[in-house]
Design an enzyme around this catalytic site. Structure first.
Site, PDB file in Angstrom:
ATOM      1  CG  ASP A 130      65.451  42.388 -45.414  1.00  0.00           C
ATOM      2  OD1 ASP A 130      65.445  43.651 -43.913  1.00  0.00           O
ATOM      3  OD2 ASP A 130      65.923  42.437 -45.986  1.00  0.00           O
ATOM      4  CB  CYS A 136      73.102  41.884 -48.034  1.00  0.00           C
ATOM      5  SG  CYS A 136      72.869  43.015 -46.204  1.00  0.00           S
ATOM      6  NE  ARG A 194      64.794  47.706 -42.285  1.00  0.00           N
ATOM      7  CZ  ARG A 194      65.049  46.806 -43.134  1.00  0.00           C
ATOM      8  NH1 ARG A 194      65.090  47.695 -44.591  1.00  0.00           N
ATOM      9  NH2 ARG A 194      65.220  46.108 -42.482  1.00  0.00           N
ATOM     10  CG  ASP A 252      72.073  46.581 -45.489  1.00  0.00           C
ATOM     11  OD1 ASP A 252      71.301  45.883 -44.521  1.00  0.00           O
ATOM     12  OD2 ASP A 252      71.449  45.944 -46.560  1.00  0.00           O
ATOM     13  CD1 TRP A 305      64.980  43.881 -50.725  1.00  0.00           C
ATOM     14  CD2 TRP A 305      66.995  43.838 -52.169  1.00  0.00           C
ATOM     15  NE1 TRP A 305      65.913  43.225 -50.251  1.00  0.00           N
ATOM     16  CE2 TRP A 305      66.288  42.923 -51.404  1.00  0.00           C
ATOM     17  CE3 TRP A 305      67.778  43.982 -52.890  1.00  0.00           C
ATOM     18  CZ2 TRP A 305      67.160  41.839 -51.192  1.00  0.00           C
ATOM     19  CZ3 TRP A 305      68.983  43.002 -53.519  1.00  0.00           C
ATOM     20  CH2 TRP A 305      68.402  42.059 -52.187  1.00  0.00           C
TER      21      TRP A 305
HETATM   22  C1  GLA Z   1      69.543  43.934 -46.410  1.00  0.00           C
HETATM   23  C2  GLA Z   1      68.380  45.257 -46.622  1.00  0.00           C
HETATM   24  C3  GLA Z   1      67.600  44.657 -47.485  1.00  0.00           C
HETATM   25  C4  GLA Z   1      68.047  45.028 -48.838  1.00  0.00           C
HETATM   26  C5  GLA Z   1      68.858  44.007 -48.746  1.00  0.00           C
HETATM   27  C6  GLA Z   1      70.093  43.852 -50.216  1.00  0.00           C
HETATM   28  O1  GLA Z   1      68.632  42.651 -46.366  1.00  0.00           O
HETATM   29  O2  GLA Z   1      68.086  44.954 -45.424  1.00  0.00           O
HETATM   30  O3  GLA Z   1      66.196  46.185 -47.118  1.00  0.00           O
HETATM   31  O4  GLA Z   1      68.918  46.910 -48.357  1.00  0.00           O
HETATM   32  O5  GLA Z   1      69.788  43.679 -47.876  1.00  0.00           O
HETATM   33  O6  GLA Z   1      70.307  43.454 -50.272  1.00  0.00           O
END
Ligand code: GLA
Length: 722
Positions: free
Chosen positions: A244, A157, A240, A185, A72
């Site tokens: 991000d 997402c 998490r 997620d 990602w």
């Molecule tokens: C979220 C997650 C990221 C990534 C995106 C992908 O933002 O926190 O780490 O996986 O989705 O769409």
């Protein structure tokens, strides 16, 4: 004689009143003598060391933080079979696989926008011509593992089908494909925003993964929204803790700050996840990337490379491939490092390691070079005359006797491994543990405190050690889960402490105190709660090289678990020598007096040390003895060496206006002699106590049942025959 002019009016904070109030005195003494829950068991330290601080999901995975790659950060939605397979090849050819990186993980955008006729997810055939199964086979053939991404909502997402309501089907699909890892997620989650909803959604997938029977590492990604560190330990392998990460200094260091205070929740199989690595993506300098990689390893974070490893520079590979730093992340003890000092942008972290040493980060968050300093005791180690120091980036080695200091560039981190040399043995006699250097100390929150309770945050922010209203001048204040080691060097014979949850948390808190001699559990308090009085815990240490004091959360989480090792001592050496001894010349193990200290060869003047008079009962004076004030308890370590105690006892003549007490002598927990109630009008009584085989002698003076006013009590001319 006027005896009471200086007695303070407000006595509410004195030990005397707390001991005397409502019969607590006798209850306390009784707890000390008879209530000692001293159990032995065959459990070993290794079992404790393997037990996670947090309740870990029971899938046997991520006993060390997971390591691997996720597309990602570098590729966004541009994931493909080719990228994943080439990354697997690059892991092998670059040495990253050998360095420990195992999982090659696919993030969002791997599938088509609709499920198939039977409701199963469909890999995008253009991106994954061999499907996820074919990709997994390729990765597995290289000795690596494959991860995938889904979402606890109606859509991911990036807008692909989510798993909410499809958990069983999707988990089985992943298992059928040979998937080894799921990042789950939190977008489009239809949540009512309650914690329960988060728990439900993430537990549903966790249960579905378990039901497949395939070991699939479960990585929760709800961005720290519902404090997952408090509930996800039993649900997944990592969670998490933040939003991000971005490829900038401010994003990276901000996330580090959010993740740093969460150390108490991490442990084998259950890790805080401050998001994937940006090392190599170009938005930070290599100095900043070294800080990023150092801090993530110091925090026992999952190490998921987020850059294109096929084209990574030598400098990037050198950072990601630093096996000394990786070894810190992967250390078998499984502790997340904690901040031990933080001032003016200079941050020191310490991470306990399985070998008894510490990994240390010295981070300079400022924009100019600065010196960052710390000490071995601040790091939680001590007790050695010398420490080996290795710089994990420069590889330079040195030694120190205690202080550590380095010039650190702007936004840089010096990362060290500090290992104690040969520990110094404790002195002969009865030692307060809080006066001895420990070789290692870990506390779930805050540092281990000497002679104070644990205030959870900075050093010294606790209070007087207090259990069930009884205060203690000496001892160790910790927060579960805690683990402290002392070097006893085969010289010590006996451990003694009163243990309990500190009164500062009221009725909250429940912990279990355990004492280990080397790897063997030699005493266990069982569960002690905030409602319990102190429990006496003693243990034989003969022949042991290490004394280890462990406090667990008693199985219900670490909230409010302020735990006191009150009055903790170790007796080292061989106890009193053969022959007769004036007892006032023998060092005690512990001593409590209702007013003033226990006096040697003087009566008790209620206030300062030495303010009494010659010991006198019924006009007879005694040159030797102990002057106490009810309620009093004195213990001596005898090591089984002694035969009898003989003594006169009585209320000192200086108590002209009253006084009535009861003198009791205990051979370990057995009453061996009892004066009955004596008053200030009585002449001395003579007591003889058989001490054959006793490890410990305890002298108790009660208030005789009428409160402790004027209770100046003399152990007059006591002689110990050994
Ligand atoms: C979220 C997650 C990221 C990534 C995106 C992908 O933002 O926190 O780490 O996986 O989705 O769409």
């Amino acid at each position: 004689m006027l005896l009471k002019p200086h007695r303070p009016r407000n006595r509410s904070h004195t030990l005397a009143q707390r001991l005397a109030a409502g019969g607590a005195a006798l209850a306390t003494v009784a707890a000390g003598l008879a209530g000692a829950a001293v159990l032995t068991a065959g459990a070993t330290l290794a079992q404790f060391a393997a037990a996670p601080a947090a309740a870990a999901v029971d899938n046997g995975l991520a006993l060390a933080p997971q390591m691997g790659f996720n597309d990602w950060n570098a590729f966004g939605c541009n994931v493909s079979e080719q990228l994943i397979e080439q990354t697997a090849d690059a892991f092998v050819s670059s040495g990253l696989k050998a360095a420990g990186y195992t999982y090659v993980n696919i993030d969002d955008c791997w599938m088509t926008h609709s499920r198939d006729a039977s409701g199963r997810l469909v890999p995008d055939p253009a991106k994954f011509p061999d499907g996820i199964k074919g990709t997994a086979d390729y990765v597995h053939a290289r000795g690596l593992k494959l991860g995938i991404y889904e979402d606890a909502g109606t859509a991911t997402c990036a807008g692909y089908p989510g798993s909410l309501g499809h958990e069983t089907t999707d988990a089985q699909t992943f298992a059928d494909w040979g998937v080894d890892y799921l990042k789950y997620d939190n977008c489009n989650n239809n949540s009512d925003g309650s914690r329960q909803d988060f728990v439900n959604r993430y537990t549903a997938m966790g249960n579905a993964l378990k039901a497949t029977g395939r070991p699939i590492l479960y990585s929760l990604c709800e961005w720290g929204q519902q404090s997952p560190w408090e509930w996800a330990g039993g649900v997944g392998n990592s969670w998490r803790t933040t939003g991000d990460i971005g490829d900038s200094w401010s994003s990276m260091i901000g996330i580090a700050h959010q993740n740093q205070p969460l150390a108490a929740y991490a442990g084998p199989g259950a890790w805080n996840d401050p998001d994937m690595l940006e090392v190599g993506n170009g938005g930070m300098t290599d100095t900043e990337y070294r800080t990023h990689f150092s801090l993530w390893s110091e925090m026992a974070a999952p190490l998921l490379i987020g850059t294109d490893v096929r084209t990574a520079s030598a400098a990037t590979l050198a950072i990601l491939g630093n096996t000394d730093v990786i070894a810190v992340d992967q250390d078998a003890l499984g502790k997340q490092g904690t901040v031990v000092s933080n001032s003016g942008g200079l941050v020191v972290m310490s991470k306990p390691l399985a070998d008894g040493g510490r990994a240390v980060t010295l981070t300079n968050e400022n924009t100019g070079a600065q010196t960052v300093s710390t000490t071995v005791s601040a790091l939680g180690i001590g007790g050695a005359s010398s420490y080996a120091v290795k710089d994990l980036w420069s590889k330079a080695t040195s030694t120190t006797t205690g202080s550590i200091s380095a010039s650190v560039p702007a936004h840089g981190t010096v990362m060290l491994r500090v290992t104690p040399g040969t520990p110094v043995p404790p002195p002969t006699g009865v030692n307060a543990l809080s006066d001895l250097p420990w070789t290692s100390a870990v506390s779930g929150w805050g540092p281990v405190e000497r002679d104070h309770s644990n205030g959870e945050q900075a050093a010294g922010d606790g209070h007087t050690l207090t259990i069930g209203g009884v205060t203690y001048a000496k001892g160790l204040g910790v927060h579960a889960a805690s683990d402290i080691s002392f070097h006893t060097g085969g010289l010590c014979t006996r451990f003694s402490a009163d243990v309990g949850v500190d009164d500062e948390v009221g009725a909250n808190g429940s912990v279990d105190f355990q004492v280990y001699r080397d790897g063997t559990l030699v005493a266990d308090s069982g569960t002690r709660t905030g409602n319990d009085p102190p429990a006496r815990l003693t243990a034989g240490l003969t022949g042991g090289g290490t004394l280890r004091l462990v406090v667990t959360d008693a199985g219900d989480g670490i909230n409010y678990d302020h735990a006191d090792w009150a009055g903790a001592t170790v007796a080292c050496g061989s106890g009193p020598t053969a022959g007769t001894h004036a007892l006032s010349d023998v060092a005690w193990e512990s001593a409590v007096s209702g007013w003033g200290p226990v006096e040697h060869d003087r009566s008790n003047g209620e206030q300062a040390a030495g303010n009494g008079h010659t010991l006198t009962i019924g006009g007879v004076t005694y040159a030797k003895g102990l002057g106490v004030h009810a309620v009093s308890r004195i213990t001596y370590y005898l090591a089984g060496n002694c035969r009898t105690l003989t003594t006169d006892v009585g209320v000192d003549d200086e108590s002209t206006a009253g006084g009535s007490v009861d003198f009791q002598v205990y051979r370990d927990s057995t009453l061996a002699a009892d004066s009955g109630v004596v008053t200030n009008n009585d002449s001395a009584r003579h007591l003889t106590a058989d001490l054959t085989g006793a490890m410990e002698l305890t002298l108790v003076v009660t208030d005789g049942g009428d409160g402790n006013t004027y209770d100046h009590a003399d152990w007059a001319g006591p002689v110990l025959a050994c």
